[in-house]
Design an enzyme around this catalytic site. Structure first.
Site, PDB file in Angstrom:
ATOM      1  N   ASP A   1      -5.372   6.850   4.073  1.00 50.43           N
ATOM      2  CA  ASP A   1      -5.318   5.790   3.066  1.00 50.43           C
ATOM      3  C   ASP A   1      -6.650   5.039   3.019  1.00 50.43           C
ATOM      4  O   ASP A   1      -6.690   3.809   3.039  1.00 50.43           O
ATOM      5  CB  ASP A   1      -4.167   4.837   3.358  1.00 50.43           C
TER       6      ASP A   1
ATOM      7  N   GLY B   1       4.554  -9.134   0.808  1.00 48.07           N
ATOM      8  CA  GLY B   1       4.725  -7.809   0.223  1.00 48.07           C
ATOM      9  C   GLY B   1       6.051  -7.215   0.599  1.00 48.07           C
ATOM     10  O   GLY B   1       6.957  -7.908   1.090  1.00 48.07           O
TER      11      GLY B   1
END
Length: 833
Positions: free
Chosen positions: A607, A492
């Site tokens: 989150d 990522g």
């Protein structure tokens, strides 16, 4: 478990308070239990209550009260309580730090030879003893910060053995006893987070004086003479001037240490020789693999005037304080009581701590040095343990197969200087390398001292204070076969993730930052800060980190079953049962509840989503990814004002509108997860008809109609009891309330989920396992599988490079399915956000 269970302690507390009034400090909680005894016993002015009066505090599969046949004065060591199975004492306590003292003195009782007993003792959060055994009388003393209203002490026999205890104490400690940030021994910077540490007293020494008993200490401590620890006894002399001790307001008090400690000292015996030049050294045995808290007690009872005494203090041959002048610290007070606190910089690789005092070069007319007292306390390791054994009870560590990870012992002078230089560059260019939101845009290794703040406003502890987590780069390379491409399980914006295995066989996920990346430093620091503070079975554990050679590497426990999201849709994995889904939600709720309530200030995850709830081999849920986490509001505040961050679809609309963050923002996100679990579809799916795109809106539409069965996962058809679904839907609806004040706490959510599970498992009269269709939710009127493309095409509005909402323009994030091997890629790749 309130007043009824503990009411009988009212009169006991009154007696204890009268006893302690003579000392000054009155403990809020003062449980003194004489285990196995039918009568009370008074020891050093304190009354230990009969075990019979405290039996309602104990849950044990057996009732074995043992009595010794020794011919001696009655005391707490003449009787014992024996446990043949897991047994638990439960105490109602006020939150705060407490002494826990465990008394052991083995003797033979029937077929039980206590000297051969092997067992473990743990609280809800820490392992105090592992595979403990003793042949002689011993008292184990711990200082534990209790963050709940209940303290549990669990005795667990090892194998086919048994456990025993002669007496135990649970006594409150003054809040002022351990506060502030101690210095790091031999290096710059301070240790932060001492209030979170569990401590075990290893040595408590009265230099130059006699043994101090509990009756002469306001906190009932024992202080041993220092003679057995002196390396060369002929180099010292003892001084006693107890009457001259002055407790200066704002400094040490009688609770810090009694006058008999400050009024005596061991002094360097220079024999009036101005050329004397030697150090006085004490040597103490300790366990390897732990950091230690050292408290030095000073009181200048040898000088006749101010500014006469200058000396140096050393810890393990490293300079602690140079040219120490006690009178200057105490506003020009002579014979004032004073303490200095230190923490060893890394886990000890040797089993000795050496402490030295020696003359300073500032005043050489009469070289001397003194020390009045010293306390050495072991600090819990990264797994919450104070023992080197492998016992890991539920709630203390996330994996029963973990063993201690090898920690770096020290660094060479060259590497230390290099880190300092990098730290200097970090401070110099900090502002230059930041974007508007404060995220670092340059790759800089972590500083070796001091503190910093990340973009979230979270104070980041000195890396040295988390040094017990630091793993050498060579060990990381060995675990990943030098970052072998075949071990790569994700990639990522931050970098790549590798599957690894440590030398002791522990499976890990290694998240390696890309040096070319322009993101990640703030999250890297926040992950270390958060996960090194908190240990909970429903939070993913940080095994360690590596910042060697400009690397940013995080090492986590490996979660075999991957993300919750991967088990709901898009991956082709077998469908979860309703019971499994409820248990996963309950586990995640427990983890979030701990974050919100487990410390002096709450921590808000920011989150919460199904991709950040990971599952171990037995499908136990653990909350992961604390890169956006933020410390919650102070007691007198209602919220924290901060830039909006999170994942679209899960984001609290009130937080978005007002940019005011509270724990209720996590509650909203968790409510979305609940409906995601129920419906098994992405929270945002633009491929579906307009009214179905947003899961929260779609599910709430049917919940308000009382027809939630229209949207549940097709695989659950006919398998959910109506009452269980009703309770689950009502709870999710409350979580999604427009205003945070109308939402429940995570504790309330947890209670309701557990109730929903009970309703699901309750067998109604007349029901059978074979035919219970009349009590289950029937055919689903709606099917969205025709609209689902088996992938996750969630829309992320204004996401950063890891898919998090940052109040920017809309973009579409291509979310692919998640296999088991992709579990930790979800922590770093944009597809996981």
């Amino acid at each position: 478990m309130g007043g009824e269970k503990f009411g009988f302690f009212t009169w006991v507390s009154s007696i204890s308070c009268l006893i302690c009034l003579c000392h000054g400090y009155v403990p809020v909680n003062n449980y003194l239990i004489n285990c196995g005894s039918p009568t009370n016993v008074t020891v050093t002015g304190r009354v230990f209550i009969s075990d019979k009066l405290t039996s309602n505090l104990l849950k044990s599969p057996s009732e074995i009260l043992a009595a010794s046949n020794r011919n001696s004065v009655s005391d707490i060591y003449q009787t014992a309580r024996i446990f043949t199975g897991i047994s638990k004492y439960t105490f109602s306590v006020a939150r705060g730090r407490h002494w826990i003292r465990l008394h052991f003195s083995p003797f033979q009782y029937l077929n039980f030879e206590m000297g051969s007993a092997k067992f473990s003792v743990s609280s809800q959060t820490h392992v105090l003893l592992s595979d403990f055994t003793t042949k002689s009388r011993v008292m184990k003393e711990y200082s534990l910060n209790v963050a709940t209203d209940i303290l549990e002490l669990t005795f667990t026999p090892s194998g086919n053995s048994f456990a025993f205890v002669n007496a135990l104490e649970v006594v409150s400690v003054p809040d002022t006893l351990l506060n502030g940030d101690p210095s790091l021994a031999g290096r710059p910077g301070r240790f932060q987070g001492l209030s979170l540490q569990a401590l075990e007293t290893v040595h408590r020494v009265n230099m130059g004086g006699p043994r101090v008993t509990p009756s002469n200490d306001t906190l009932s401590r024992i202080w041993e003479p220092d003679s057995e620890f002196l390396v060369e006894k002929n180099l010292v002399k003892s001084v006693s001037k107890i009457a001259s001790v002055d407790y200066v307001p704002g400094f040490a008090t009688e609770d810090t240490a009694p006058r008999t400690v400050y009024g005596t000292c061991t002094e360097m015996n220079s024999a009036d020789n101005p050329s004397s030049n030697f150090n006085v050294t004490w040597e103490f045995d300790v366990d390897t693999g732990f950091q230690y808290f050292l408290r030095f007690h000073f009181c200048d009872i040898v000088s006749k005037a101010l500014n006469q005494l200058y000396f140096n203090l050393y810890v393990d041959s490293m300079m602690g304080v140079e040219n120490l002048d006690l009178s200057s610290y105490l506003s020009n007070t002579l014979a004032g009581a004073y303490v200095m606190d230190y923490v060893t910089g890394s886990a000890k690789s040797t089993n000795r701590i050496r402490v030295s005092i020696g003359p300073s070069t500032v005043h050489s007319d009469y070289p001397t040095a003194i020390l009045n007292g010293l306390e050495i306390m072991k600090m819990n390791n990264s797994k919450g343990q104070l023992s080197t054994g492998t016992f890991l009870p539920a709630g203390v560590s996330s994996s029963t197969t973990k063993k201690n990870v090898g920690m770096i012992v020290g660094a060479t002078v060259g590497s230390l200087l290099a880190l300092v230089v990098f730290g200097g560059f970090f401070l110099l260019f900090k502002k230059r390398g930041r974007g508007q939101d404060g995220d670092s845009k340059t790759w800089i290794p972590l500083c070796t001292s001091g503190t910093a703040s990340d973009s979230n406003g979270t104070t980041i502890t000195s890396i040295a204070s988390n040094s017990s987590y630091r793993i050498p780069l060579v060990a990381v390379k060995e675990a990943t076969n030098s970052f072998d491409q075949s071990r790569e399980i994700g990639v990522g914006g931050f970098g790549k993730v590798y599957r690894g295995e440590l030398q002791d066989g522990t499976k890990v996920a290694v998240k390696r930052g890309n040096p070319k990346s322009q993101q990640g430093l703030a999250e890297f620091r926040t992950e270390i800060e958060m996960l090194s503070q908190f240990r909970h079975r429903h939070l993913v554990s940080l095994i360690g980190y590596c910042d060697e050679n400009n690397e940013m590497i995080l090492i986590y426990e490996y979660m075999e079953k991957g993300t919750l999201r991967s088990h709901l849709y898009g991956s082709g994995l077998p469908s979860l049962s309703w019971k499994e889904r409820l248990e996963i939600c309950i586990g995640a709720a427990r983890g979030l509840h701990y974050l919100h309530t487990g410390d002096s200030k709450p921590v808000i995850h920011r989150d919460v989503k199904s991709a950040n709830i990971l599952l171990d081999a037995s499908l136990m849920a653990k909350v992961a990814d604390f890169g956006l986490s933020k410390t919650g509001p102070e007691i007198d505040q209602t919220h924290v004002s901060t830039a909006v961050k999170g994942s679209f679809g899960y984001l609290d609309p009130e937080y978005f509108r007002r940019q005011q963050l509270t724990e209720k923002s996590d509650v909203y996100s968790f409510g979305v997860v609940m409906f995601e679990v129920l419906c098994a579809r992405p929270v945002i799916d633009p491929t579906l008809p307009r009214e179905m795109v947003n899961l929260a809106e779609w599910s709430m539409k049917w919940q308000k109609k009382g027809q939630l069965e229209h949207v549940i996962d097709e695989s659950l058809r006919g398998k959910i009891r109506p009452d269980s679904l009703r309770k689950f839907g009502e709870t999710g609806e409350k979580c999604l309330a427009d205003y945070g004040v109308d939402r429940p706490s995570m504790g309330d959510v947890l209670w309701n989920l557990e109730y929903a599970l009970q309703l699901q498992e309750t067998v109604v009269d007349g029901d059978t396992e074979e035919d219970n269709s009349t009590n289950m939710i029937g055919e689903l009127p709606l099917r969205f599988s025709d609209y689902n493309n088996q992938g996750d095409t969630s829309v992320n509005v204004g996401v950063d490079r890891e898919g998090r909402f940052e109040d920017e323009e809309s973009s579409v994030d291509d979310l692919s399915g998640v296999s088991m091997s992709k579990v930790f890629s979800q922590l770093v790749k944009s597809e996981g956000r």
